[in-house]
Scaffold this motif. Sequence first.
Motif, PDB file in Angstrom:
ATOM      1  N   GLN A  17      42.107   7.734 -72.689  1.00 53.25           N
ATOM      2  CA  GLN A  17      43.245   8.275 -73.416  1.00 53.25           C
ATOM      3  C   GLN A  17      43.263   7.911 -74.894  1.00 53.25           C
ATOM      4  OE1 GLN A  17      45.601  10.449 -72.504  1.00 53.25           O
ATOM      5  NE2 GLN A  17      44.261  10.598 -70.733  1.00 53.25           N
ATOM      6  N   GLY A  39      45.601  -7.680 -59.651  1.00 48.02           N
ATOM      7  CA  GLY A  39      44.461  -7.170 -60.399  1.00 48.02           C
ATOM      8  C   GLY A  39      44.657  -5.773 -60.954  1.00 48.02           C
ATOM      9  N   MET A  40      45.858  -5.219 -60.769  1.00 50.08           N
ATOM     10  CA  MET A  40      46.066  -3.848 -61.239  1.00 50.08           C
ATOM     11  C   MET A  40      45.994  -3.725 -62.755  1.00 50.08           C
ATOM     12  SD  MET A  40      45.931  -1.409 -59.301  1.00 50.08           S
ATOM     13  CE  MET A  40      46.483  -0.057 -60.319  1.00 50.08           C
ATOM     14  N   THR A  41      46.379  -4.810 -63.467  1.00 49.10           N
ATOM     15  CA  THR A  41      46.373  -4.730 -64.926  1.00 49.10           C
ATOM     16  C   THR A  41      44.989  -4.357 -65.448  1.00 49.10           C
ATOM     17  OG1 THR A  41      47.974  -6.499 -64.851  1.00 49.10           O
ATOM     18  CG2 THR A  41      47.106  -5.919 -67.016  1.00 49.10           C
ATOM     19  N   PHE A  85      42.540  -2.880 -63.859  1.00 55.36           N
ATOM     20  CA  PHE A  85      42.197  -1.508 -63.505  1.00 55.36           C
ATOM     21  C   PHE A  85      42.940  -0.519 -64.397  1.00 55.36           C
ATOM     22  CE2 PHE A  85      40.956  -3.450 -59.387  1.00 55.36           C
ATOM     23  CZ  PHE A  85      39.635  -3.018 -59.389  1.00 55.36           C
ATOM     24  N   ARG A  86      44.218  -0.823 -64.658  1.00 58.70           N
ATOM     25  CA  ARG A  86      44.996   0.086 -65.487  1.00 58.70           C
ATOM     26  C   ARG A  86      44.387   0.204 -66.875  1.00 58.70           C
ATOM     27  NH1 ARG A  86      50.866  -1.686 -65.611  1.00 58.70           N
ATOM     28  NH2 ARG A  86      50.020  -2.934 -67.287  1.00 58.70           N
ATOM     29  N   VAL A  87      43.968  -0.916 -67.428  1.00 61.43           N
ATOM     30  CA  VAL A  87      43.352  -0.904 -68.755  1.00 61.43           C
ATOM     31  C   VAL A  87      42.109  -0.015 -68.744  1.00 61.43           C
ATOM     32  CG1 VAL A  87      42.117  -2.300 -70.454  1.00 61.43           C
ATOM     33  CG2 VAL A  87      44.235  -3.148 -69.446  1.00 61.43           C
ATOM     34  N   ILE A  88      41.326  -0.110 -67.679  1.00 59.47           N
ATOM     35  CA  ILE A  88      40.097   0.700 -67.602  1.00 59.47           C
ATOM     36  C   ILE A  88      40.427   2.181 -67.427  1.00 59.47           C
ATOM     37  CG2 ILE A  88      38.007   1.142 -66.249  1.00 59.47           C
ATOM     38  CD1 ILE A  88      37.997  -1.878 -65.594  1.00 59.47           C
ATOM     39  N   PHE A  89      41.322   2.488 -66.482  1.00 59.66           N
ATOM     40  CA  PHE A  89      41.632   3.891 -66.200  1.00 59.66           C
ATOM     41  C   PHE A  89      42.232   4.600 -67.412  1.00 59.66           C
ATOM     42  CE2 PHE A  89      42.320   2.542 -61.552  1.00 59.66           C
ATOM     43  CZ  PHE A  89      40.958   2.624 -61.332  1.00 59.66           C
ATOM     44  N   PHE A  90      42.940   3.827 -68.217  1.00 58.50           N
ATOM     45  CA  PHE A  90      43.641   4.411 -69.345  1.00 58.50           C
ATOM     46  C   PHE A  90      42.756   4.575 -70.571  1.00 58.50           C
ATOM     47  CE2 PHE A  90      47.524   4.997 -71.856  1.00 58.50           C
ATOM     48  CZ  PHE A  90      48.238   5.719 -70.946  1.00 58.50           C
ATOM     49  N   LEU A  91      41.635   3.891 -70.557  1.00 60.04           N
ATOM     50  CA  LEU A  91      40.766   3.850 -71.745  1.00 60.04           C
ATOM     51  C   LEU A  91      40.448   5.230 -72.336  1.00 60.04           C
ATOM     52  CD1 LEU A  91      39.054   2.114 -73.668  1.00 60.04           C
ATOM     53  CD2 LEU A  91      37.231   2.152 -71.982  1.00 60.04           C
ATOM     54  N   VAL A 138      47.856   6.324 -63.570  1.00 65.50           N
ATOM     55  CA  VAL A 138      48.719   5.269 -64.109  1.00 65.50           C
ATOM     56  C   VAL A 138      50.184   5.724 -64.075  1.00 65.50           C
ATOM     57  CG1 VAL A 138      49.280   3.918 -66.155  1.00 65.50           C
ATOM     58  CG2 VAL A 138      46.894   4.265 -65.515  1.00 65.50           C
ATOM     59  N   LEU A 169      45.098   8.825 -66.657  1.00 69.45           N
ATOM     60  CA  LEU A 169      46.470   8.995 -67.139  1.00 69.45           C
ATOM     61  C   LEU A 169      47.391   9.364 -65.984  1.00 69.45           C
ATOM     62  CD1 LEU A 169      48.545   9.427 -69.542  1.00 69.45           C
ATOM     63  CD2 LEU A 169      47.904  11.816 -69.388  1.00 69.45           C
TER      64      LEU A 169
END
Lengths: 287, 274
Positions: free
Chosen positions: A109, A97-99, A101-107, A171, A168
């Motif tokens: 940027q 499920g990290m993908t 979360f990564r998409v959200i955390f990076f948003l 990630v 950022l």
Amino acid sequence: MADRRRLIALAYIAPAALVYIGFAIWPAIHTVYLSFLDWDGILPATWAGLDNYRAIFTDSMLGPSLWHAIVLILFFAVIPCALGLFMTALLQGTTRGMTTFRVIFFLPQVLPLVAVGITWRWLYNDEGLVNQGLRAVGLGGVTRAWLGDYNLALIALGFIGTWAMSGLCMVLFLAGAQKIDTSLYEAVAIDGGGPVRRFFVVTLPALRGEIAIASVITTIAALASFDLVFVTTNGGPANQTTVPGLLVYRLAFNESNIGGAAALAVVLTLVVIVFVTAIRRLTREKP
Amino acid sequence: MNTTRTAATARYLVLTGMAVAVLLPFVSIVLAALHPSGSQISGLSLPESWTWSNFADAWRAANFSNLVMSSLIIAAGVVPLALVLATLAAYSLATLNPLGGRAISIGFVLGLTLPIELVVIPLYFDLRQLGLTNSYLGVILAETALFMPFGVYWMQTHFASIPGELLEAARVDGARSFTILARVLMPISWPAVTTLGLLYFMWSWNQFLLVIVLMQDPDMRTAPSGLGFFVGQYSTNIPLLSAASLIVIGPIVVLYLIFQRNFVSGITQGAIKG
């Protein structure tokens, strides 16, 4: 023959170099020249020597703006990196499920900072989400219009940076931590080391490169900030949140003090270079 | 066994908490944008009547037809121009061993840390003399120059990662250097070019300071720079401002969701290799 080929190879670089020199390098040099002039943008300029630079250290506006930018480093760079490292220690090895979360955390940027700023103006508003949350947990007494508070506006501004930059850092660090050889962790475990020791002995040194990069990107974002400040506080209240970028714009295009603006831009660039060099030194691999 | 399960649950709780912290501001402005224009609203609250017309009103009030068109014209100039120039330069620097190549590479890399503040003042005065303020061409050339260091560096790392035997084989066959680039390298370089193109589009779309300086004519400004001034006019109309912000955020978010892999790898790898 070989030299001729190496000359021809330059032809491929020429178009990029011309645009780069004409629209980036030349203007940068030109700014340095302008910083020694007294010029309003219209009448003939006169030589000002170091006056514009002296003003930066004596003027009641310019000096503080540099200081504000340095304070912002704490919120744009230090806290996000610390938070990113903490989360990495906590989450290392989690993959499912990290993908998402990564998409959200990076948003944050990819978003235009102007829109981020407008969003946070609303969140920090008297009736906004921040105050609503505080009231909900019984802290109704501390609610205020955060961006208008004389003492807290800069910190409130800083936390927008924390919000934008933490993802950022996280990630970057999580990706770096995935490359760490797991046998190193086993070695620490065999020596009887716990998770804290594991983090300081293995993870932290292994992430040296990622930490350097994250700090450089976020520090530059703090020092050279403009968009966010322009739409949230525009330097207010009472110049408590002025940053160099804002004053460069204001001096040059509202107050017709081209020399002063140029000198501030040069000093800002020097501050950026000093910080970037310091970060690179500190994070360099020890021989 | 049970402790690992608990630990995993705790991890996901922390992750979810962080994700909520990132997303909550968006929820807040989406809800705000759906309240009746000019109404008093508080924090997170559902509107009594869902007011979709804010988007149309904001579109008209901020003149987004012109702003979005300017944004697209500028991006349509910057992205291909910057991609072609960066690719050509990087190809030479990475594989053709040009005279003074190392110094040139360093010259480009130095640009990575230059703040826009350092170049924006003379750009305005010099371009005004050339008639390139209030001109798409002026902004396109300036952005292309400012994005050049990253592009050259990104493509250079990419070309350097291609096995040398591939180039040698083509050279032995007598292919000219341009043919090698076009026929041998480009077909396997599309992923790197696509990522760079997306980053270029994003930076061009989001660029603010440069545009408000070089475009004094409000009708020629880009969507974010128009938004920056829209705030001043409607600073108390939160539903309208929220709708306007969402209009500006929208295209880049859609692009990000479709190409998230490229965006994440572009920004993180681009950073790490430096």
